[in-house]
Design a protein around this motif. Structure first.
Motif, PDB file in Angstrom:
ATOM      1  N   UNK A 182       0.801  -1.221   0.000  1.00 41.29           N
ATOM      2  CA  UNK A 182       0.000   0.000   0.000  1.00 41.29           C
ATOM      3  C   UNK A 182       0.837   1.276   0.000  1.00 41.29           C
ATOM      4  N   UNK A 183       2.161   1.151   0.063  1.00 45.84           N
ATOM      5  CA  UNK A 183       3.025   2.325   0.206  1.00 45.84           C
ATOM      6  C   UNK A 183       3.414   2.861  -1.159  1.00 45.84           C
ATOM      7  N   UNK A 184       3.302   4.173  -1.336  1.00 43.14           N
ATOM      8  CA  UNK A 184       3.776   4.847  -2.539  1.00 43.14           C
ATOM      9  C   UNK A 184       4.105   6.288  -2.177  1.00 43.14           C
ATOM     10  N   UNK A 185       4.938   6.933  -2.965  1.00 37.77           N
ATOM     11  CA  UNK A 185       5.310   8.322  -2.699  1.00 37.77           C
ATOM     12  C   UNK A 185       6.763   8.577  -3.044  1.00 37.77           C
ATOM     13  N   UNK A 186       7.296   9.638  -2.487  1.00 36.78           N
ATOM     14  CA  UNK A 186       8.679  10.049  -2.751  1.00 36.78           C
ATOM     15  C   UNK A 186       9.604   9.393  -1.728  1.00 36.78           C
ATOM     16  N   UNK A 187      10.416   8.471  -2.189  1.00 28.70           N
ATOM     17  CA  UNK A 187      11.382   7.779  -1.327  1.00 28.70           C
ATOM     18  C   UNK A 187      12.738   8.462  -1.501  1.00 28.70           C
ATOM     19  N   UNK A 188      13.340   8.856  -0.396  1.00 29.33           N
ATOM     20  CA  UNK A 188      14.627   9.553  -0.437  1.00 29.33           C
ATOM     21  C   UNK A 188      15.686   8.729   0.263  1.00 29.33           C
ATOM     22  N   UNK A 189      16.858   8.669  -0.361  1.00 28.47           N
ATOM     23  CA  UNK A 189      18.024   8.017   0.240  1.00 28.47           C
ATOM     24  C   UNK A 189      19.077   9.087   0.494  1.00 28.47           C
ATOM     25  N   UNK A 190      19.561   9.149   1.709  1.00 28.03           N
ATOM     26  CA  UNK A 190      20.597  10.095   2.090  1.00 28.03           C
ATOM     27  C   UNK A 190      21.876   9.332   2.415  1.00 28.03           C
ATOM     28  N   UNK A 191      22.963   9.717   1.746  1.00 30.01           N
ATOM     29  CA  UNK A 191      24.267   9.104   1.982  1.00 30.01           C
ATOM     30  C   UNK A 191      25.200  10.198   2.512  1.00 30.01           C
ATOM     31  N   UNK A 192      25.831   9.932   3.638  1.00 31.88           N
ATOM     32  CA  UNK A 192      26.678  10.952   4.233  1.00 31.88           C
ATOM     33  C   UNK A 192      27.846  10.341   5.001  1.00 31.88           C
ATOM     34  N   UNK A 193      28.875  11.167   5.169  1.00 32.01           N
ATOM     35  CA  UNK A 193      29.947  10.863   6.106  1.00 32.01           C
ATOM     36  C   UNK A 193      30.259  12.148   6.864  1.00 32.01           C
ATOM     37  N   UNK A 194      31.405  12.231   7.483  1.00 32.84           N
ATOM     38  CA  UNK A 194      31.690  13.377   8.343  1.00 32.84           C
ATOM     39  C   UNK A 194      31.999  14.660   7.578  1.00 32.84           C
ATOM     40  N   UNK A 195      32.177  14.579   6.258  1.00 31.38           N
ATOM     41  CA  UNK A 195      32.569  15.771   5.503  1.00 31.38           C
ATOM     42  C   UNK A 195      31.597  16.116   4.373  1.00 31.38           C
ATOM     43  N   UNK A 196      30.592  15.271   4.099  1.00 29.56           N
ATOM     44  CA  UNK A 196      29.698  15.545   2.975  1.00 29.56           C
ATOM     45  C   UNK A 196      28.392  14.799   3.146  1.00 29.56           C
ATOM     46  N   UNK A 197      27.426  15.209   2.320  1.00 34.69           N
ATOM     47  CA  UNK A 197      26.118  14.549   2.314  1.00 34.69           C
ATOM     48  C   UNK A 197      25.505  14.675   0.931  1.00 34.69           C
ATOM     49  N   UNK A 198      24.882  13.598   0.467  1.00 33.94           N
ATOM     50  CA  UNK A 198      24.208  13.588  -0.825  1.00 33.94           C
ATOM     51  C   UNK A 198      22.833  12.960  -0.648  1.00 33.94           C
ATOM     52  N   UNK A 199      21.860  13.442  -1.415  1.00 34.66           N
ATOM     53  CA  UNK A 199      20.507  12.907  -1.340  1.00 34.66           C
ATOM     54  C   UNK A 199      20.003  12.536  -2.725  1.00 34.66           C
TER      55      UNK A 199
END
Length: 298
Positions: A182-199
């Motif tokens: 039943x789940x649908x929508x905008x799924x976001x994955x966030x990848x980060x370390x101590x110096x950067x972050x990406x989504x």
């Protein structure tokens, strides 16, 4: 369009100018710097003229300051020390900059020393999402990153944390999740370390016959992850793009127009009826008055 998005992602993925800050005024501070970028170390509040400062490692003296004068700076070509705010800026970081540093502060015969640990990490450069519909309408979404030391992954649905009722399983080895039917929508994955972050974002909706209705991906290297303001264009099973929003807007506009016409006709009819009733009520009164006058004259 896809080429433009790909170019934008490549431009945003560049790590040039990446900078981190670390308050290292306390003994034992843990600091992190981006590989190829800049780290700003807050060594002290400000340099005092009567004090002597040394920033050193086990093998060499990096910085030597006496009476607010920099006598030596071993990394002068890519570093600077600000006497007014006590910050040491180190640019073009390399792996060899990692290690233990000690700041020695000498005030007369009193010597104060505190240590800091600097770790250089390669920043995350990109995020890639892949999604698929399973046989019973579940959705599997996997996430991978380009480069980056010790990346950490986290997931959200429409900007909030996933619940147990929405999440069927998590695989930390493949960095993937499986969402319930039943789940649908905008799924976001966030990848980060101590110096950067990406989504990265993907919009997915599946039916029981394994049809992926729509999918859209966005990536950015902002420190914060922003959700798209509108969902992606829906793709039907025949791969024909239909702009439902225009249809809805057209229907709404037609309803409004017909409503306005109906209201105008109604008020026009009411106005005409009012004038007619007013005329019919006025005329007998005049005739009665005339008759009264005739009677008085007789």
């Amino acid at each position: 369009m896809q080429a433009v998005i790909g170019l934008l992602v490549m431009m945003l993925g560049a790590s040039y100018g990446l900078e981190t800050y670390c308050d290292s005024r306390q003994d034992g501070a843990q600091c992190f710097g981006p590989l190829g970028g800049t780290v700003v170390l807050q060594l002290l509040d400000r340099a005092v003229q009567t004090h002597r400062y040394k920033l050193l490692t086990k093998t060499m003296i990096i910085l030597n300051v006496i009476n607010n004068k920099i006598l030596s700076n071993d990394k002068e070509k890519r570093s600077s020390f600000n006497l007014s705010d006590g910050t040491f800026r180190l640019n073009n970081l390399s792996r060899t900059d990692s290690g233990e540093y000690n700041l020695e502060i000498r005030e007369g015969i009193k010597i104060t020393c505190h240590a800091l640990r600097l770790t250089i990490q390669a920043p995350v450069s990109s995020v890639r999402l892949a999604s698929e519909c399973l046989s019973q309408g579940e959705k599997r979404v996997s996430c991978s990153s380009g480069g980056g030391d010790s990346p950490q992954y986290s997931w959200t649905l429409d900007g909030r944390s996933l619940t147990d009722a929405e999440l069927q399983s998590v695989n930390t080895e493949t960095n993937s999740i499986t969402l319930r039917q039943h789940v649908s929508g905008i799924v976001a994955c966030s990848v980060e370390n101590n110096v950067s972050r990406f989504c990265g974002f993907t919009f997915i909706k599946c039916t029981s016959n394994e049809t992926q209705i729509s999918q859209w991906v966005f990536a950015a290297n902002n420190m914060l992850c922003f959700e798209p303001t509108t969902p992606p264009t829906t793709i039907s099973e025949s791969s024909t793009v239909v702009d439902h929003s225009l249809l809805v807007c057209g229907v709404r506009a037609a309803v409004v127009v017909f409503a306005l016409i109906g209201i105008a006709i109604y008020f026009a009819w009411k106005k005409k009826k009012y004038k007619k009733d007013e005329g019919s009520a006025y005329r007998p009164e005049r005739e009665h008055q005339d008759e009264s006058v005739v009677i008085v004259e007789m």
